[in-house]
Design an enzyme around this catalytic site. Structure first.
Site, PDB file in Angstrom:
ATOM      1  CG  ASP A   7      -2.143  -1.203  -3.410  1.00 51.40           C
ATOM      2  OD1 ASP A   7      -3.375  -1.317  -2.667  1.00 51.40           O
ATOM      3  OD2 ASP A   7      -1.090  -0.557  -2.965  1.00 51.40           O
ATOM      4  CG  ASP A   9      -4.158   3.027   0.792  1.00 55.90           C
ATOM      5  OD1 ASP A   9      -4.569   4.247   0.367  1.00 55.90           O
ATOM      6  OD2 ASP A   9      -4.593   2.377   1.301  1.00 55.90           O
ATOM      7  CG  ASP A 179       2.893   0.505  -2.587  1.00 57.04           C
ATOM      8  OD1 ASP A 179       3.463   0.762  -1.599  1.00 57.04           O
ATOM      9  OD2 ASP A 179       1.567   0.006  -2.575  1.00 57.04           O
TER      10      ASP A 179
END
Length: 218
Positions: A7, A9, A179
């Site tokens: 991922d 961001d 996250d």
């Protein structure tokens, strides 16, 4: 050699590039400041809560791309990279990417953010393979529409499986770093899921499933 998926961001960079691009447009006075900021913040809150309407958000976030000429967009993005993204870069993220490169792994970033915003960021990280929300272009301008399945929640799995088929690639030995609990569908697909500076919900899931939990922040 395995597939190492990331991922972007709040995983490989210390912030959300999509939300930050909206804030940047406000600061540059390219959108109606008060209304745009309020809506941008609400969509981000929905994302954090896992309740984002991705199609409504893309309609909102892609609209400014339709109103600014391509040449100006490119200039704005260079400034955005210098002023906003550069301070979000994480040395530990670079080290993690290099660890997988050294192992001979194939690196792929999958992000819900649109390609216009994220492609230069991925290139700055040395990653050229990317699955992102695809904004439509017609006659040299963005139309405000999205092409295909948005890479959000289960959509990341859908797009990845299509990519795997096209690339004659498999998930054997694969990794995925994220996250966000929004990425649980894809985390459950790979052999080596890793929670990176996770949100509270992903932290709880990772602890329950005994997944590694790491931090790339200083």
């Amino acid at each position: 050699m395995a597939l190492a998926i990331f991922d972007l961001d709040n995983t490989l960079i210390a912030g959300d590039s999509d939300h930050s691009w909206g804030e940047f447009l406000v600061a540059e006075q390219r959108v109606d400041a008060q209304q745009f900021q309020k809506t941008n913040d609400q969509f981000y809150a929905d994302y954090v809560a896992g309740s984002l309407d991705i199609f409504a958000y893309l309609e909102f976030s892609l609209r400014p791309l339709t109103e600014i000429p391509m040449a100006e967009l490119r200039e704005l993005h260079i400034k955005f990279m210098q002023q906003v993204i550069a301070p979000m870069q994480l040395p530990k993220a670079q080290a993690l990417l290099e660890k997988h490169r050294a192992a001979g792994d194939r690196l792929l970033i999958i992000t819900a953010t649109n390609r216009f915003v994220v492609e230069p960021i991925c290139h700055s990280l040395g990653v050229t393979e990317l699955l992102a929300a695809e904004p439509e272009i017609a006659d040299g301008r963005y139309t405000g529409k999205v092409v295909g399945t948005p890479t959000y929640q289960q959509g990341k799995v859908v797009r990845l499986k299509k990519w795997l088929q096209e690339q004659s690639e498999t998930l054997e030995g694969s990794w995925f770093y994220s996250d966000s609990a929004n990425d649980l569908p894809l985390l459950l697909e790979v052999d080596n899921p890793v929670a990176v500076d996770p949100c509270d919900r992903l932290q709880a899931e990772a602890q329950d499933k005994q997944w590694p939990i790491i931090s790339l922040r200083d």
